[in-house]
Design a protein around this motif. Structure first.
Motif, PDB file in Angstrom:
ATOM      1  N   TRP A  35       0.837  -1.204   0.000  1.00 47.61           N
ATOM      2  CA  TRP A  35       0.000   0.000   0.000  1.00 47.61           C
ATOM      3  C   TRP A  35       0.874   1.257   0.000  1.00 47.61           C
ATOM      4  CZ3 TRP A  35      -3.761   1.390   4.581  1.00 47.61           C
ATOM      5  CH2 TRP A  35      -4.547   2.475   4.223  1.00 47.61           C
ATOM      6  N   GLU A  36       1.917   1.267   0.831  1.00 45.48           N
ATOM      7  CA  GLU A  36       2.798   2.422   0.909  1.00 45.48           C
ATOM      8  C   GLU A  36       3.527   2.635  -0.412  1.00 45.48           C
ATOM      9  OE1 GLU A  36       6.358   4.731   1.452  1.00 45.48           O
ATOM     10  OE2 GLU A  36       6.431   2.561   1.198  1.00 45.48           O
ATOM     11  N   GLN A  45       2.401   1.836  -3.395  1.00 47.47           N
ATOM     12  CA  GLN A  45       1.424   2.366  -4.351  1.00 47.47           C
ATOM     13  C   GLN A  45       1.207   3.860  -4.136  1.00 47.47           C
ATOM     14  OE1 GLN A  45      -1.798  -0.389  -3.571  1.00 47.47           O
ATOM     15  NE2 GLN A  45      -1.328  -1.560  -5.409  1.00 47.47           N
TER      16      GLN A  45
END
Length: 140
Positions: A111-112, A114
């Motif tokens: 997530w980070e 992205q």
């Protein structure tokens, strides 16, 4: 399934490398934030403020990535202790928890990454608008 004392020990190199990578990300973000703060104080640019907000979210994610990674490592050590004490079933459960914590840490990492890529794409699109150049698309 039978697990031995060495089974949870196999995660230690991977966890150590992940925690090192997470720490490097944190240090890079900390430097970037320290560099952007005076720029924002003098310019009050919305672009810089947006970058700082993006970095704030990424810092939270990295903190959580590190917390879940450390919890996974702690669970591995606890599992090893339980196996050493002869608590095979409890050791299996704790090892499973350790694997789940590792997966959560890696999902947060994804997530980070992205978010980081989206921020870089915005930066590049802003540059392309300033220079009025066409974006280069990779040949497929």
């Amino acid at each position: 399934m039978e697990i031995t004392l060495t089974t949870p020990a196999l995660l230690f190199p991977a966890l150590s490398l992940l925690l090192l990578a997470f720490t490097n990300r944190f240090l890079s973000l900390a430097k970037l934030i320290r560099d952007l703060k005076p720029i924002y104080k003098t310019s009050h640019s919305h672009l810089v403020y947006g970058q700082i907000q993006n970095l704030r979210l990424r810092l939270v994610l990295i903190r959580n990535m590190q917390a879940f990674g450390i919890a996974s490592m702690f669970s591995c050590v606890l599992c090893m202790f339980m196996l050493y004490a002869g608590l095979q079933t409890a050791g299996k459960i704790v090892f499973g928890v350790s694997l789940v914590l590792l997966m959560v840490s890696m999902a947060l990492s994804l997530w980070e990454i992205q978010i980081s890529v989206k921020a870089l794409e915005l930066e590049l699109s802003d540059l392309e608008q300033d220079e009025d150049i066409a974006p280069i698309h990779p040949v497929t």
